[in-house]
Write an enzyme that holds these catalytic residues in place. Sequence first.
Site, mmCIF file in Angstrom:
data_model
loop_
_atom_site.group_PDB
_atom_site.id
_atom_site.type_symbol
_atom_site.label_atom_id
_atom_site.label_comp_id
_atom_site.label_asym_id
_atom_site.label_seq_id
_atom_site.Cartn_x
_atom_site.Cartn_y
_atom_site.Cartn_z
ATOM 1 N N LYS A 78 -4.165 8.775 -5.037
ATOM 2 C CA LYS A 78 -3.969 9.803 -4.020
ATOM 3 C C LYS A 78 -5.219 9.983 -3.158
ATOM 4 O O LYS A 78 -5.112 10.319 -1.961
ATOM 5 C CB LYS A 78 -3.547 11.123 -4.672
ATOM 6 C CG LYS A 78 -2.156 11.058 -5.307
ATOM 7 C CD LYS A 78 -1.075 10.648 -4.293
ATOM 8 C CE LYS A 78 0.314 10.716 -4.864
ATOM 9 N NZ LYS A 78 1.371 10.394 -3.873
ATOM 10 N N TYR B 292 -3.692 8.039 -11.025
ATOM 11 C CA TYR B 292 -3.007 8.869 -10.027
ATOM 12 C C TYR B 292 -4.018 9.530 -9.102
ATOM 13 O O TYR B 292 -3.845 9.527 -7.870
ATOM 14 C CB TYR B 292 -2.162 9.921 -10.741
ATOM 15 C CG TYR B 292 -1.239 10.699 -9.830
ATOM 16 C CD1 TYR B 292 -0.068 10.129 -9.361
ATOM 17 C CD2 TYR B 292 -1.533 12.011 -9.453
ATOM 18 C CE1 TYR B 292 0.802 10.834 -8.538
ATOM 19 C CE2 TYR B 292 -0.668 12.725 -8.631
ATOM 20 C CZ TYR B 292 0.486 12.141 -8.172
ATOM 21 O OH TYR B 292 1.335 12.849 -7.352
#
Length: 260
Positions: free
Chosen positions: A161, A157
């Site tokens: 991002k 993650y």
Amino acid sequence: MSATSLEGRVFLVTGAAGGIGEGITRAVLEAGGMPALVDVDLEGAGAMARRVGLTGTSIAAFRADVSDAGEVERAVEGTVEHFGRIDGAVNNAGVVTLDEAWEATGPDWNHQLEINVTGSFLVAQAVGKRLKASGGGSIVNVASNCGKVGYRNMAAYNASKSAVLGLTRSLSMEWAEHGINVNAVCPGGVDTPMLAGVAEWLSPRLDIPSDELLGSMGPAQLGRRITPMEVGRVIAFLLSDAAHIIRGQAINVDGGDTWY
């Protein structure tokens, strides 16, 4: 008309079924805009539309897996067919799978990058082609403060991002000449089911009740969690003409937790 008004403009919103997606939808409506709702959970998107008061011809909801170029294209085409125009997009669809980096699997890693990064690109590309042809518009990518500072047990993650921030800068540079403005926001500590899921995952590992953990996850300067609507209003501003000079930026919307 105010420079922050979105009156008469149409914006495709991915991940619209709930959480930050609902806050974005409400904020676009508040500014006078018209949201086209896109989610892999079409029933959830429809339920959210009813919650915010969208009825009749004002509802445009499409099922799409944003990592599938064909499904994205059909959602964009459906938006233009329904409203007669499209003025931008908000790439909000995202997924997270928590695990220690030692335990991360290839499928989990790939899924997070496919939805969070590839999905953002495919939506931006499909919408961007229409904006190029029509004279311009605005795209906002929902990244995360994870993309700047990172957190434990979220390697994929965090990486995804961070990649969204690089994608934002690239598209901003390449598409400025076509009148397309591209920015990103970096939320943190937002009161969403995703954050609640993080608390539930951590709870047995830290031996702390999940509700106690969740209660501690708001930004220290605020003393509470951020609401999806607060994030949505920043996004609505970035979609507006008032944000014309803000370009390729990664704007923190985490209550002061991230200082750069």
